[in-house]
Write a protein that holds these residues in place. Structure first.
Motif, short mmCIF file in Angstrom:
data_model
loop_
_atom_site.label_atom_id
_atom_site.label_comp_id
_atom_site.label_asym_id
_atom_site.label_seq_id
_atom_site.Cartn_x
_atom_site.Cartn_y
_atom_site.Cartn_z
N ARG A 3 0.83 -1.20 0.00
CA ARG A 3 0.00 0.00 0.00
C ARG A 3 0.87 1.26 0.00
NH1 ARG A 3 -4.69 1.39 4.48
NH2 ARG A 3 -5.39 3.31 3.51
N LEU A 4 1.95 1.24 0.77
CA LEU A 4 2.86 2.39 0.83
C LEU A 4 3.53 2.61 -0.52
CD1 LEU A 4 4.31 4.56 2.55
CD2 LEU A 4 6.04 2.82 3.01
N SER A 7 1.04 3.88 -3.10
CA SER A 7 0.66 5.25 -2.77
C SER A 7 1.78 6.23 -3.13
CB SER A 7 0.31 5.37 -1.29
OG SER A 7 -0.81 4.59 -0.99
N ALA A 10 1.83 6.55 -6.97
CA ALA A 10 0.69 7.36 -7.40
C ALA A 10 0.89 8.83 -7.02
CB ALA A 10 -0.60 6.83 -6.78
N ALA A 11 1.46 9.08 -5.86
CA ALA A 11 1.71 10.46 -5.42
C ALA A 11 2.73 11.13 -6.33
CB ALA A 11 2.19 10.48 -3.98
N SER A 72 -1.59 14.44 -2.86
CA SER A 72 -1.74 13.28 -3.74
C SER A 72 -1.43 11.98 -3.00
CB SER A 72 -0.88 13.42 -4.99
OG SER A 72 0.48 13.52 -4.65
N PHE A 73 -0.48 12.00 -2.07
CA PHE A 73 -0.20 10.80 -1.29
C PHE A 73 -1.39 10.45 -0.40
CE2 PHE A 73 1.38 8.58 2.48
CZ PHE A 73 2.01 7.51 1.88
N ALA A 74 -1.98 11.45 0.24
CA ALA A 74 -3.15 11.19 1.08
C ALA A 74 -4.32 10.67 0.25
CB ALA A 74 -3.56 12.46 1.82
N ALA A 76 -4.13 9.03 -2.67
CA ALA A 76 -3.81 7.67 -3.11
C ALA A 76 -3.94 6.67 -1.96
CB ALA A 76 -2.40 7.63 -3.69
N TRP A 77 -3.50 7.06 -0.77
CA TRP A 77 -3.60 6.19 0.40
C TRP A 77 -5.06 5.87 0.71
CZ3 TRP A 77 0.15 3.79 3.21
CH2 TRP A 77 -0.21 3.25 4.43
N PHE A 80 -6.59 3.64 -2.19
CA PHE A 80 -6.09 2.26 -2.11
C PHE A 80 -6.76 1.52 -0.95
CE2 PHE A 80 -3.07 -1.10 -1.01
CZ PHE A 80 -2.83 -1.64 -2.26
#
Length: 92
Positions: A3-4, A7, A10-11, A72-74, A76-77, A80
């Motif tokens: 997941r990390l 993410s 994607a970020a 974007s990381f948040a 994507a997280w 997911f």
């Protein structure tokens, strides 16, 4: 771990489009044009010892990129995790 990694990838992909969207947004342009944006960036400009227009622009652009990467990381997280939960519910 998966997941990390997903993410982060994607970020990285979404950071530039989100930064462009924030920078081209009319509220951001007004915020900077009326001086409120420069007041908000003043502590960063002082911290980095920026003198001149080019240095100010670099600080603003880099800050936009960092903020867009975090957003974007948040995003994507969250997506997911939501997809994972939906798949688990369908499997049951």
């Amino acid at each position: 771990m998966k997941r990390l990694l997903v993410s982060l990838i994607a970020a990285l992909v979404l950071a530039f489009p989100i930064a462009i969207a924030i920078g081209r947004n009319p509220w951001f342009g007004r915020w900077m044009a009326y001086g409120h944006g420069w007041d908000a960036f003043d502590p960063l400009l002082n911290f980095f010892g920026v003198v001149g227009v080019e240095g100010e622009g670099d600080v603003v652009v880099n800050t936009l990129l960092i903020v867009s990467f975090v957003l974007s990381f948040a995003l994507a997280w969250f997506i997911f995790g939501a997809v994972k939960r939906i798949r688990q519910r369908k499997a049951q």
